[in-house]
Write a protein that holds these residues in place. Structure first.
Motif, short mmCIF file in Angstrom:
data_model
loop_
_atom_site.label_atom_id
_atom_site.label_comp_id
_atom_site.label_asym_id
_atom_site.label_seq_id
_atom_site.Cartn_x
_atom_site.Cartn_y
_atom_site.Cartn_z
N ALA A 100 0.82 -1.22 0.00
CA ALA A 100 0.00 0.00 0.00
C ALA A 100 0.85 1.27 0.00
O ALA A 100 0.39 2.33 0.38
N VAL A 101 2.11 1.14 -0.44
CA VAL A 101 3.03 2.29 -0.48
C VAL A 101 3.86 2.23 -1.75
O VAL A 101 4.35 1.17 -2.13
N VAL A 102 4.01 3.38 -2.40
CA VAL A 102 4.95 3.51 -3.52
C VAL A 102 6.09 4.36 -2.99
O VAL A 102 5.86 5.44 -2.43
N ALA A 103 7.32 3.88 -3.14
CA ALA A 103 8.49 4.57 -2.60
C ALA A 103 9.61 4.60 -3.62
O ALA A 103 9.77 3.66 -4.40
N GLY A 161 -4.99 2.47 2.27
CA GLY A 161 -3.63 2.86 2.59
C GLY A 161 -3.13 2.31 3.92
O GLY A 161 -2.11 2.75 4.45
N ALA A 162 -3.86 1.32 4.47
CA ALA A 162 -3.48 0.74 5.76
C ALA A 162 -2.06 0.18 5.70
O ALA A 162 -1.66 -0.43 4.73
N GLN A 164 1.43 6.86 0.20
CA GLN A 164 0.52 5.78 0.57
C GLN A 164 -0.59 5.67 -0.45
O GLN A 164 -1.12 6.68 -0.92
N ASP A 165 -0.93 4.43 -0.80
CA ASP A 165 -1.94 4.15 -1.82
C ASP A 165 -3.27 3.84 -1.16
O ASP A 165 -3.50 2.73 -0.69
N PHE A 166 -4.16 4.83 -1.12
CA PHE A 166 -5.45 4.67 -0.46
C PHE A 166 -6.32 3.62 -1.15
O PHE A 166 -7.23 3.07 -0.53
#
Length: 197
Positions: free
Chosen positions: A73-76, A98-99, A91-93
């Motif tokens: 749930a995260v792009v970094a 986005g948990a 964070q990808d809701f």
């Protein structure tokens, strides 16, 4: 070989839209951009390099093993902003609101460490319902906050709250140098009324 290439192309599609067009439509209906649209606006064109793009959570409880989106749930990653190297995570809701679980935290912490080693600014685009309860509470939030503290005074840390920022996700922006919120969209709170009750 063609079959394998088709499989890889499908994975690439899922990486870019883990919840498909439905997730994108929901974000747009809320008046919000998707995680990748946000990063595209932040970084100079074609400069963003993603970290841990194919990471997946390792939770096998509560049916979580049936849904393992690429990237969690995260792009970094890092890229250039006005020609300067900047590290950022978003964070990808569209993925579980986005948990944040163990894999998301690992990505975030690795990125903060890399930014600190590179003496480069860190930008966090936050939009999260908080901790992923299916994975329990001991999956490393303290590492995230510790990395924010270790980086304090070494690199600029900028948090942009793009939507909800709840539970475990609300502490990090409080530890960074700047916190920016979107009018009528952003919220920061420890937890919802049902959890308090």
């Amino acid at each position: 070989m063609r079959k394998e290439l088709e499989k890889f192309e499908e994975i690439q599609r899922q990486v870019l839209m883990p919840e498909g067009t439905e997730g994108v439509e929901k974000q747009h209906a809320l008046g919000k951009l998707t995680v990748r649209e946000r990063l595209d606006l932040l970084f100079d064109k074609d400069t963003f390099t993603e970290l841990m793009k194919y990471a997946q959570h390792e939770c096998h409880d509560f049916g979580m093993e049936k849904r393992r989106p690429w990237g969690d749930a995260v792009v970094a990653g890092c890229g250039k902003v006005d020609g300067r190297t900047v590290y950022a995570y978003a964070q990808d809701f569209t993925v579980w609101g986005g948990a944040i679980g163990a894999t998301s935290l690992e990505k975030i912490c690795r990125l903060i460490i890399l930014a600190r080693k590179a003496s480069a600014p860190l930008v966090a685009l936050l939009d999260s319902a908080g901790g992923r309860v299916q994975e329990g509470t001991a999956h490393g939030f303290h590492h995230w906050f510790a990395e924010n503290v270790y980086s304090s005074g070494i690199i600029p840390q900028i948090s942009a709250v793009m939507g909800n920022c709840a539970g475990g996700a609300v502490y990090s922006p409080a530890l960074t140098d700047f916190t920016i919120m979107v009018k009528d969209t952003s919220q920061m709170f420890i937890t919802g009324p049902n959890v308090i009750k």
